[in-house]
Design a protein around this motif. Sequence first.
Motif, PDB file in Angstrom:
ATOM      1  N   GLY A 164       7.598  26.475  21.612  1.00 55.48           N
ATOM      2  CA  GLY A 164       9.049  26.449  21.523  1.00 55.48           C
ATOM      3  C   GLY A 164       9.659  27.776  21.927  1.00 55.48           C
ATOM      4  O   GLY A 164       9.210  28.832  21.495  1.00 55.48           O
ATOM      5  N   LEU A 165      10.666  27.691  22.790  1.00 53.72           N
ATOM      6  CA  LEU A 165      11.389  28.868  23.248  1.00 53.72           C
ATOM      7  C   LEU A 165      12.876  28.560  23.171  1.00 53.72           C
ATOM      8  O   LEU A 165      13.330  27.537  23.694  1.00 53.72           O
ATOM      9  CB  LEU A 165      11.005  29.208  24.691  1.00 53.72           C
TER      10      LEU A 165
ATOM     11  N   ILE B 174      -1.070  15.978  31.120  1.00 52.57           N
ATOM     12  CA  ILE B 174      -0.314  15.174  30.147  1.00 52.57           C
ATOM     13  C   ILE B 174       0.549  16.036  29.216  1.00 52.57           C
ATOM     14  O   ILE B 174       0.948  15.591  28.140  1.00 52.57           O
ATOM     15  CB  ILE B 174      -1.253  14.266  29.322  1.00 52.57           C
ATOM     16  N   SER B 175       0.861  17.260  29.618  1.00 53.42           N
ATOM     17  CA  SER B 175       1.747  18.101  28.804  1.00 53.42           C
ATOM     18  C   SER B 175       3.129  17.469  28.755  1.00 53.42           C
ATOM     19  O   SER B 175       3.554  16.773  29.694  1.00 53.42           O
ATOM     20  CB  SER B 175       1.846  19.510  29.399  1.00 53.42           C
ATOM     21  N   LYS B 176       3.830  17.707  27.670  1.00 48.55           N
ATOM     22  CA  LYS B 176       5.183  17.165  27.478  1.00 48.55           C
ATOM     23  C   LYS B 176       6.113  18.309  27.108  1.00 48.55           C
ATOM     24  O   LYS B 176       5.757  19.182  26.324  1.00 48.55           O
ATOM     25  CB  LYS B 176       5.214  16.124  26.353  1.00 48.55           C
ATOM     26  N   SER B 177       7.314  18.283  27.671  1.00 51.09           N
ATOM     27  CA  SER B 177       8.311  19.272  27.266  1.00 51.09           C
ATOM     28  C   SER B 177       9.697  18.657  27.320  1.00 51.09           C
ATOM     29  O   SER B 177       9.925  17.645  27.985  1.00 51.09           O
ATOM     30  CB  SER B 177       8.239  20.534  28.131  1.00 51.09           C
ATOM     31  N   TYR B 178      10.603  19.312  26.602  1.00 48.65           N
ATOM     32  CA  TYR B 178      11.957  18.792  26.441  1.00 48.65           C
ATOM     33  C   TYR B 178      12.932  19.958  26.443  1.00 48.65           C
ATOM     34  O   TYR B 178      12.573  21.081  26.067  1.00 48.65           O
ATOM     35  CB  TYR B 178      12.080  18.035  25.107  1.00 48.65           C
TER      36      TYR B 178
ATOM     37  N   MET C 277      19.814  27.011  24.318  1.00 49.55           N
ATOM     38  CA  MET C 277      18.926  25.999  24.869  1.00 49.55           C
ATOM     39  C   MET C 277      17.556  26.096  24.219  1.00 49.55           C
ATOM     40  O   MET C 277      17.012  27.189  24.056  1.00 49.55           O
ATOM     41  CB  MET C 277      18.765  26.146  26.382  1.00 49.55           C
ATOM     42  N   LEU C 278      17.017  24.946  23.833  1.00 56.18           N
ATOM     43  CA  LEU C 278      15.659  24.858  23.303  1.00 56.18           C
ATOM     44  C   LEU C 278      14.761  24.245  24.369  1.00 56.18           C
ATOM     45  O   LEU C 278      15.068  23.182  24.912  1.00 56.18           O
ATOM     46  CB  LEU C 278      15.631  23.983  22.053  1.00 56.18           C
ATOM     47  N   PHE C 279      13.670  24.936  24.671  1.00 55.15           N
ATOM     48  CA  PHE C 279      12.639  24.430  25.574  1.00 55.15           C
ATOM     49  C   PHE C 279      11.385  24.322  24.718  1.00 55.15           C
ATOM     50  O   PHE C 279      10.836  25.327  24.274  1.00 55.15           O
ATOM     51  CB  PHE C 279      12.449  25.403  26.738  1.00 55.15           C
ATOM     52  N   ASN C 280      10.966  23.086  24.411  1.00 47.35           N
ATOM     53  CA  ASN C 280       9.812  22.922  23.531  1.00 47.35           C
ATOM     54  C   ASN C 280       8.987  21.717  23.946  1.00 47.35           C
ATOM     55  O   ASN C 280       9.391  20.943  24.804  1.00 47.35           O
ATOM     56  CB  ASN C 280      10.243  22.836  22.067  1.00 47.35           C
ATOM     57  N   GLY C 281       7.827  21.599  23.333  1.00 51.75           N
ATOM     58  CA  GLY C 281       6.953  20.484  23.649  1.00 51.75           C
ATOM     59  C   GLY C 281       5.522  20.749  23.223  1.00 51.75           C
ATOM     60  O   GLY C 281       5.263  21.491  22.273  1.00 51.75           O
ATOM     61  N   TYR C 282       4.594  20.132  23.973  1.00 48.12           N
ATOM     62  CA  TYR C 282       3.162  20.243  23.685  1.00 48.12           C
ATOM     63  C   TYR C 282       2.435  20.538  24.990  1.00 48.12           C
ATOM     64  O   TYR C 282       2.546  19.776  25.962  1.00 48.12           O
ATOM     65  CB  TYR C 282       2.632  18.948  23.077  1.00 48.12           C
ATOM     66  N   LEU C 283       1.704  21.650  25.029  1.00 48.53           N
ATOM     67  CA  LEU C 283       0.921  22.010  26.205  1.00 48.53           C
ATOM     68  C   LEU C 283      -0.482  21.445  26.048  1.00 48.53           C
ATOM     69  O   LEU C 283      -1.174  21.737  25.068  1.00 48.53           O
ATOM     70  CB  LEU C 283       0.864  23.530  26.358  1.00 48.53           C
TER      71      LEU C 283
END
Length: 188
Positions: A174-175, A48-52, A61-67
């Motif tokens: 967040g990266l 159920i991890s989420k990323s955007y 570019m932002l690569f972030n979410g919840y692991l």
Amino acid sequence: MKKLLIKVAAIIALFSQVSAQEMVVFKPSMNIGLENWRIVNDDVMGGISKSYISLSDEDNMLFNGYLSLENRGGFASCRNSISEKIPKDTTKFKIRVKGDGRTYQFRLRMRNTYANYAVDFKTMKNEWIDVEISMDEFKAYIMGARRPLSPKLKAEKISSIGFLLADKKEGNFGLEIMHVIATTEVAF
């Protein structure tokens, strides 16, 4: 004789140069490589991890979410199918990122193979870092497992680049990615 050898060595060093040719593979601020990005998370296996992915105010570019580690989860990734061919004699990739102190992977994929070729890199919290990765540092993985018998990575066959987080630490991440550059170093 010793002075002569020193002079010869100095002359050789003066005329021996390393020239680098670079190909910008991804740089959002120049509108290079923005199309074809997509998210692939652990929900493909029940996680159920989420990323955007999005653009920062500085056009990075932002690569972030919840692991999440629930439901056998634990990874989040983004990848981009590249349309321009990477030069055959590429020796390394240079990436410029700002992270959160976590360890990410830079990933490559070749046409006609299931393997992902990856290298881990550690970020520094809220600091820009330059990461240089030699072509021979990439290791082949299939479904997260190391596959040493996979085909050798060939730059001219690379069809996608990407970033993955799978550090087994639940929480926000967040990266920020400024660029990815393929470099060919030629000595003459």
